[in-house]
Enzyme design. Sequence first.
Site, short mmCIF file in Angstrom:
data_model
loop_
_atom_site.label_atom_id
_atom_site.label_comp_id
_atom_site.label_asym_id
_atom_site.label_seq_id
_atom_site.Cartn_x
_atom_site.Cartn_y
_atom_site.Cartn_z
N ARG A 263 42.65 54.78 -3.67
CA ARG A 263 42.28 56.05 -3.05
C ARG A 263 41.94 55.82 -1.58
O ARG A 263 41.33 54.82 -1.23
CB ARG A 263 41.06 56.64 -3.76
CG ARG A 263 41.44 57.45 -4.97
CD ARG A 263 40.25 57.92 -5.76
NE ARG A 263 39.16 58.48 -4.96
CZ ARG A 263 38.10 59.06 -5.49
NH1 ARG A 263 37.97 59.14 -6.80
NH2 ARG A 263 37.14 59.55 -4.72
N ARG B 112 38.94 49.57 -7.52
CA ARG B 112 39.50 50.67 -8.31
C ARG B 112 40.92 51.00 -7.84
O ARG B 112 41.18 51.04 -6.65
CB ARG B 112 38.60 51.89 -8.13
CG ARG B 112 39.06 53.12 -8.87
CD ARG B 112 37.95 54.11 -9.03
NE ARG B 112 37.64 54.86 -7.81
CZ ARG B 112 36.78 55.86 -7.76
NH1 ARG B 112 36.12 56.22 -8.84
NH2 ARG B 112 36.54 56.50 -6.64
P1 AMP Z 1 35.26 62.36 -6.13
O1 AMP Z 1 36.61 62.12 -6.70
O2 AMP Z 1 34.37 63.17 -7.03
O3 AMP Z 1 34.59 61.09 -5.65
O4 AMP Z 1 35.47 63.28 -4.83
C1 AMP Z 1 36.22 62.82 -3.73
C2 AMP Z 1 35.88 63.63 -2.50
O5 AMP Z 1 36.21 65.01 -2.71
C3 AMP Z 1 34.41 63.65 -2.14
O6 AMP Z 1 34.02 62.51 -1.37
C4 AMP Z 1 34.32 64.94 -1.32
O7 AMP Z 1 34.87 64.78 -0.02
C5 AMP Z 1 35.25 65.86 -2.09
N1 AMP Z 1 34.54 66.60 -3.16
C6 AMP Z 1 34.72 66.50 -4.51
N2 AMP Z 1 33.90 67.32 -5.17
C7 AMP Z 1 33.15 67.95 -4.24
C8 AMP Z 1 32.09 68.90 -4.29
N3 AMP Z 1 31.63 69.38 -5.46
N4 AMP Z 1 31.56 69.33 -3.12
C9 AMP Z 1 32.02 68.88 -1.93
N5 AMP Z 1 33.00 67.97 -1.81
C10 AMP Z 1 33.57 67.49 -2.95
#
Ligand code: AMP
Length: 215
Positions: free
Chosen positions: A161, A127
């Site tokens: 990322r 990605r």
């Molecule tokens: P994502 O883009 O949804 O994969 O989120 C990337 C990172 O952001 C995750 O691995 C967490 O460290 C943090 N994160 C995003 N959303 C949440 C959430 N609802 N609760 C806790 N950490 C979050």
Amino acid sequence: MRVVLLGPPGVGKGTQGHRLADEHGWALISTGEILRAAVAQGTPLGLEARKRMDRGLLVPDDVMIGLVWERTLAPDAASGFVLDGFPRTVVQADALDSMLQGRGFHLDRVVAMSVAEEELVRRLSSRRECPVCKRVYNMKSLAPMDGSRCDDHPEAGLVQRADDTESTIRRRFQVYWDETAPLFDYYRNQGRLCEVPGAGPMDEVYRALTVALGC
Ligand code: AMP
């Protein structure tokens, strides 16, 4: 309509959520995206969150609940929103219900998307994201036209990322199974869960999603 997209990292919540929100005039609320913007801007939230994100760990519930509380009050979310990446724990799911109830609303649908884990690891490792418009590409299945630069922002090279490296990806899955997967039963037991397969061509997944949502 107020919708939650639930599923493991890389299942396509962001890609499908974007399309769903765009086509229906709803806001796409991606908590990961909000945190990455805070990290890029070097805000106090970003500096704190980064320590956990880079290790594949969750940011504390109270921080995330406060953030979603604010974001769902923004004018663009008034006619509806798609939540991508929230809730991720039962505490967050309870808080979301109370938050919406307090405003006289409720969640219309919770859609769970699933794909085999090995396929997800493959997807996440290839990605890449445009740093300008945040469009997500996949170097194996959805590459940009010139092979390395965003179709709309050719001046900007695509980036990986920080948490899409193999060891962090494995940690994120562990956290997902421990903290987030229990939400399937949480919503299923309340009769609020619809399940959509996340594998297969993107248009097909999108069609299944709209059928599940009845929109
Ligand atoms: P994502 O883009 O949804 O994969 O989120 C990337 C990172 O952001 C995750 O691995 C967490 O460290 C943090 N994160 C995003 N959303 C949440 C959430 N609802 N609760 C806790 N950490 C979050």
